[in-house]
Design a protein around this motif. Sequence first.
Motif, PDB file in Angstrom:
ATOM      1  N   LYS A  55       0.811  -1.221   0.000  1.00 53.93           N
ATOM      2  CA  LYS A  55       0.000   0.000   0.000  1.00 53.93           C
ATOM      3  C   LYS A  55       0.847   1.276   0.000  1.00 53.93           C
ATOM      4  O   LYS A  55       0.612   2.202   0.762  1.00 53.93           O
ATOM      5  CB  LYS A  55      -0.966   0.015   1.189  1.00 53.93           C
TER       6      LYS A  55
ATOM      7  N   GLN B  97      -9.022   3.489  13.556  1.00 51.48           N
ATOM      8  CA  GLN B  97      -9.031   4.046  12.203  1.00 51.48           C
ATOM      9  C   GLN B  97      -7.894   3.450  11.367  1.00 51.48           C
ATOM     10  O   GLN B  97      -8.101   3.082  10.205  1.00 51.48           O
ATOM     11  CB  GLN B  97      -8.903   5.566  12.274  1.00 51.48           C
ATOM     12  N   GLN B  98      -6.700   3.332  11.939  1.00 48.31           N
ATOM     13  CA  GLN B  98      -5.575   2.749  11.209  1.00 48.31           C
ATOM     14  C   GLN B  98      -5.828   1.284  10.871  1.00 48.31           C
ATOM     15  O   GLN B  98      -5.514   0.834   9.768  1.00 48.31           O
ATOM     16  CB  GLN B  98      -4.295   2.897  12.026  1.00 48.31           C
TER      17      GLN B  98
ATOM     18  N   GLN C 200      -8.729  -0.043  10.390  1.00 56.83           N
ATOM     19  CA  GLN C 200      -9.723  -0.030   9.310  1.00 56.83           C
ATOM     20  C   GLN C 200      -9.047   0.246   7.974  1.00 56.83           C
ATOM     21  O   GLN C 200      -9.326  -0.426   6.978  1.00 56.83           O
ATOM     22  CB  GLN C 200     -10.775   1.054   9.566  1.00 56.83           C
ATOM     23  N   GLU C 201      -8.165   1.247   7.946  1.00 59.03           N
ATOM     24  CA  GLU C 201      -7.473   1.615   6.710  1.00 59.03           C
ATOM     25  C   GLU C 201      -6.634   0.455   6.168  1.00 59.03           C
ATOM     26  O   GLU C 201      -6.499   0.304   4.952  1.00 59.03           O
ATOM     27  CB  GLU C 201      -6.593   2.843   6.942  1.00 59.03           C
ATOM     28  N   ASP C 202      -6.103  -0.356   7.067  1.00 59.49           N
ATOM     29  CA  ASP C 202      -5.301  -1.507   6.646  1.00 59.49           C
ATOM     30  C   ASP C 202      -6.146  -2.738   6.333  1.00 59.49           C
ATOM     31  O   ASP C 202      -5.616  -3.787   5.963  1.00 59.49           O
ATOM     32  CB  ASP C 202      -4.264  -1.848   7.719  1.00 59.49           C
TER      33      ASP C 202
ATOM     34  N   ASN D 235     -13.329  -3.947  10.595  1.00 59.19           N
ATOM     35  CA  ASN D 235     -14.474  -3.358   9.911  1.00 59.19           C
ATOM     36  C   ASN D 235     -15.301  -2.565  10.915  1.00 59.19           C
ATOM     37  O   ASN D 235     -15.507  -3.005  12.041  1.00 59.19           O
ATOM     38  CB  ASN D 235     -15.337  -4.463   9.289  1.00 59.19           C
TER      39      ASN D 235
END
Length: 111
Positions: free
Chosen positions: A5, A59-60, A62-64, A68
């Motif tokens: 990513k 949040q991190q 979730q981004e990875d 969920n």
Amino acid sequence: MYQVKGKQYPCCTSVTMGIIGGKWKTVILYYLIEGPLRYNELRRKMVSVTERTLSLQLQQLQEDGIVNRKVYTSKPPLKVEYALTDFGKTLVPLLQSIADWGDYVVENHSE
């Protein structure tokens, strides 16, 4: 070199630690092994984490694609649950091994 990513990592262990590293991520993931939890349920289990830190770590994750976030808006009050994704569930054996090793250290190497 490994690239995931858009981020570069020097070895495969640094990829893992880049995703689950940090003081609270593994704790969050360990609690989510049993199933989805609401934000306040996580806060109660992790009394010394600040709200800001918990929010940022979630949040991190979730981004990875590890966690969920599901929002239920059908009736008030607003309900938000966090759960492991299928990708996040691949971490369960690793998290269990980390927890087992922690138990071993407490039992055999604490003063």
